[in-house]
Design an enzyme around this catalytic site. Structure first.
Site, PDB file in Angstrom:
ATOM      1  N   GLU A 137      -5.462  -5.592  -1.324  1.00  0.00           N
ATOM      2  CA  GLU A 137      -5.890  -5.169  -2.663  1.00  0.00           C
ATOM      3  C   GLU A 137      -6.199  -6.373  -3.562  1.00  0.00           C
ATOM      4  OE1 GLU A 137      -3.054  -2.351  -4.233  1.00  0.00           O
ATOM      5  OE2 GLU A 137      -3.933  -0.738  -3.046  1.00  0.00           O
ATOM      6  N   GLU A 141      -4.681   3.368   2.694  1.00  0.00           N
ATOM      7  CA  GLU A 141      -3.366   3.713   2.158  1.00  0.00           C
ATOM      8  C   GLU A 141      -3.467   4.981   1.336  1.00  0.00           C
ATOM      9  OE1 GLU A 141      -1.488   0.755  -0.273  1.00  0.00           O
ATOM     10  OE2 GLU A 141      -2.072  -0.874   1.048  1.00  0.00           O
TER      11      GLU A 141
HETATM   12  C1  GAL Z   1      -0.678  -0.383  -3.026  1.00  0.00           C
HETATM   13  C2  GAL Z   1      -0.327  -1.635  -2.235  1.00  0.00           C
HETATM   14  C3  GAL Z   1       0.848  -1.399  -1.308  1.00  0.00           C
HETATM   15  C4  GAL Z   1       1.947  -0.691  -2.046  1.00  0.00           C
HETATM   16  C5  GAL Z   1       1.402   0.603  -2.584  1.00  0.00           C
HETATM   17  C6  GAL Z   1       2.420   1.461  -3.281  1.00  0.00           C
HETATM   18  O1  GAL Z   1      -1.350  -0.709  -4.195  1.00  0.00           O
HETATM   19  O2  GAL Z   1      -1.423  -2.060  -1.475  1.00  0.00           O
HETATM   20  O3  GAL Z   1       1.308  -2.645  -0.822  1.00  0.00           O
HETATM   21  O4  GAL Z   1       2.406  -1.497  -3.068  1.00  0.00           O
HETATM   22  O5  GAL Z   1       0.401   0.312  -3.515  1.00  0.00           O
HETATM   23  O6  GAL Z   1       1.826   2.618  -3.799  1.00  0.00           O
END
Ligand code: GAL
Length: 661
Positions: free
Chosen positions: A142, A298
């Site tokens: 990110e 994710e």
């Molecule tokens: C994303 C990040 C992850 C984790 C996740 C939690 O932004 O890439 O590492 O922090 O959020 O929601």
């Protein structure tokens, strides 16, 4: 169909790893993103590496039939690095230097950071390039999420070099930034700074260039790593995870450097429009990859931990939103994260494997069910989503639109995109996102929400699209400035005035508690808020007028036949029913139809494969619904035949029908 999540085995004793692999197999996991935040374990001191544990994990996963999206681990530099080189820590516009102790604490222009990442990635690439588990590289994480820009002296010097490259001479920079305003004329490069905290607004052209520069600097960090990876493991795809509509990075530029576009989507279950928003993100990701399948890198299996109140997903909602990502072009569904952390800032964030007893956890059961179902979805992979509608999104225009000192600072890009996307989503019409200078010839309709800044090429492309027979809808405060953020003179909106058949005489933004009535010729009325303007037509037909007040009977919505096409202009922010009416009539005129007619609250998207097509039906309601099906097929999720007639979808239910099978 890829399925899995972020895997952080370094947070757990090795004895847990065997159970991890066993549970992954049970859940149908076939890919994990490994070691995203492992730098301090991989390189505990400068140039001292410890890859033993990662070797063991890679081997174990491979033996278990699980492939690896191997992270380069550079998103969180180890404390020893910034302790030794505090100058690599990022500085905010007000001069505050951030410390280590969280993550992403680096200045994107820092030679120390870039040197250290290059060396770590070289070690990783050499060691794992030929490992049989390696399926993909995951660079950083990110980018820009916490630190999108740095204002330190190192960044200032890099900004000056970037500007010299762009403008060549200080005279040209002075011209581009309009520095005769407020006595800002520079006499030498050494005087030029990032837009640090100033008594009032820094020069807007300077701010815009700094946004371009900051996106480019982070991209350069990514490129340092990518070039090492492609040298050592040619052919292994490289990605970095995006964050939907993330303002600081020009994802059009970034996506060109990725083999696979991947995205992180964290819907808020408390948001009644979450489904619309993730559909819109899916369309953006597909478009960034110019139609290629992307990966949902994710999402949360259930709750997150970073909102004030972290509402849980309703049973079935995670599964529904996963199918939705696939419907919009994803060939993979992944999570943050595999096993819920025991310590650290994210221990309350849900994971596929929760803290408590696994077998009885509804979250585990839903992720396991989904993983098992997705095994049957391979026929979907590689298929495309065809769109007849395009929505214009240009990052530079977004940045410029939201700079301060405007007629109204309430006009926001994503809000305006949603104004258009909402009716598109409700009508089950599929849309791509495009930049104004992309080839638009394949679309029937182009929607242009507030394209404040436009280049000559971008304007010419939109005008030619309409001239050649396309339909276009544009909203207020478009075509106002050039790429330097200088007003385009000659009457607003200069580059589009003849295409639209009108002139905007004056802008009349509305305060928060103000709104106007908009009247259509059939007697129906809508509401406009946020913005209004005095429009003089020079050939356009008036589709709706303002009623009452100083704009009484003046045009609010117009349509102009131009060349072989037509261009609609919307001079206010219409309420949703009114915006829906305007767009539905355009859909009818342009012969744009949904894949099939479905009851409201049900989303339908078709993915096309050679000689066949796959229909996704997604029930966003928490009650069952019957969907009329015309073409028989097979529901890939359960292998059942689907006959013409009514198909029942349960609450948050989904069907993936291979038509004609
Ligand atoms: C994303 C990040 C992850 C984790 C996740 C939690 O932004 O890439 O590492 O922090 O959020 O929601």
């Amino acid at each position: 169909m890829l399925y899995g999540g972020d895997y952080n085995p370094d947070q757990w004793p090795e004895r847990v790893w065997d159970e991890d692999v066993r549970l992954m197999q049970e859940a149908g996991v076939n890919l994990v993103s490994l070691g995203i935040f492992s730098w301090s374990r991989l390189e505990p001191a400068a140039a001292e590496y410890d890859f033993g544990w990662l070797d063991r994990v890679m081997d174990l996963l491979h033996a278990g039939g699980i492939a690896v999206d191997l992270a380069t681990a550079t998103a969180s530099p180890p404390p020893w690095l910034s302790h030794k080189h505090p100058e690599m820590l990022p500085v905010l516009a007000d001069g505050v230097r951030l410390s280590h102790g969280a993550r992403q604490h680096y200045c994107p222009s820092s030679p120390v950071y870039r040197f250290a990442t290059q060396h770590l990635v070289e070690q990783m690439a050499k060691r794992y390039a030929k490992h049989p588990a390696l399926a993909m590289w995951h660079v950083g994480n990110e980018y820009g999420c916490h630190v999108p820009a740095c204002y330190c002296d190192v960044s200032a010097a890099a900004f000056r070099s970037w500007l010299e490259e762009r403008y060549g001479s200080i005279e040209d920079l002075n011209r581009a930034w309009g520095t005769d305003f407020w006595s800002q004329r520079y006499s030498g490069w050494e005087e030029v700074l990032p837009p640090r905290k100033t008594p009032t607004w820094p020069n807007p052209s300077q701010q815009l260039d700094f946004m371009r520069f900051s996106s480019d600097e982070l991209l350069a960090c990514y490129e340092v790593e990518r070039s090492v990876l492609t040298e050592h493991s040619p052919g292994v795809p490289v990605t970095t995870n995006f964050m939907r509509f993330f303002k600081p990075l020009d994802y059009w530029k970034w996506a060109e450097r990725e083999d696979v576009v991947s995205d992180d989507v964290y819907q808020d279950p408390a948001d009644p429009e979450a489904g619309m928003r993730s559909a819109m993100a899916g369309d953006l990701m597909r478009s960034l990859g110019r139609g290629r399948p992307w990966v949902l890198m994710e999402q949360s299996p259930n709750r997150v931990n970073w909102r004030d109140v972290n509402v849980a997903k309703a049973p079935g909602q995670m599964r529904l939103w996963s199918y939705q990502a696939i419907a919009h072009g994803a060939d993979g569904v992944m999570f943050f994260q595999w096993r819920q952390s025991r310590a650290g800032a994210e221990k309350f964030h849900s994971a596929m494997v929760p803290h408590g007893p696994v077998a009885s956890s509804p979250t585990w059961r839903e992720t396991r069910q989904l993983g098992q179902e997705l095994r049957r979805l391979d026929p979907v992979c590689g298929s495309r989503v065809e769109a007849e509608v395009a929505i214009v999104l240009d990052w530079e225009s977004w940045w410029a639109l939201e700079l301060p000192s405007k007629p109204s600072t309430r006009v926001e890009q994503v809000d305006q995109l949603e104004q258009y996307y909402r009716p598109v989503f409700a009508a089950n019409v599929v849309a791509d996102f495009v930049r104004p200078d992309h080839d638009l010839s394949g679309y029937k309709l182009v929607l242009v929400p507030n394209l404040y800044l436009v280049s000559d090429a971008g304007a010419a492309s939109l005008v030619s699209f309409v001239r050649a027979g396309g339909a276009l809808v544009m909203s207020f405060f478009s075509g106002v400035v050039d790429p330097f953020d200088h007003i385009r003179l000659g009457g607003y909106p200069a580059p589009f005035a003849s295409m639209l058949g009108l002139r905007v005489v004056d802008w009349l933004p509305l305060s928060d508690d103000d709104h106007l009535t908009v009247s259509f010729p059939d007697g129906t009325q809508g509401r406009g808020d946020l913005w209004s303007e005095l429009i003089e037509t020079t050939g356009a037909d008036v589709l709706a007028t303002f009623s009452g007040g100083r704009l009484d009977k003046h045009p609010a919505v117009t349509r102009h036949k131009f060349g072989s096409g037509s261009a609609i202009y919307v001079g206010t922010r219409l309420d949703q029913p009114a915006m829906g009416r305007v767009l539905s009539s355009v859909f009818i005129d342009a012969e744009i139809e949904p894949a099939i007619d479905v009851p409201s609250g049900v989303e339908v998207v078709r993915r096309s494969v050679p000689r066949s097509s796959i229909l996704f039906l997604l029930n966003h309601r928490d009650g069952a619904v019957d969907v009329p099906i015309a073409k028989a097929g097979t529901n890939l999720i359960d292998g059942h035949e689907v006959h013409a007639g009514l198909l029942r979808l349960g609450p948050y239910g989904a069907a993936v029908i291979r038509e004609g099978w």
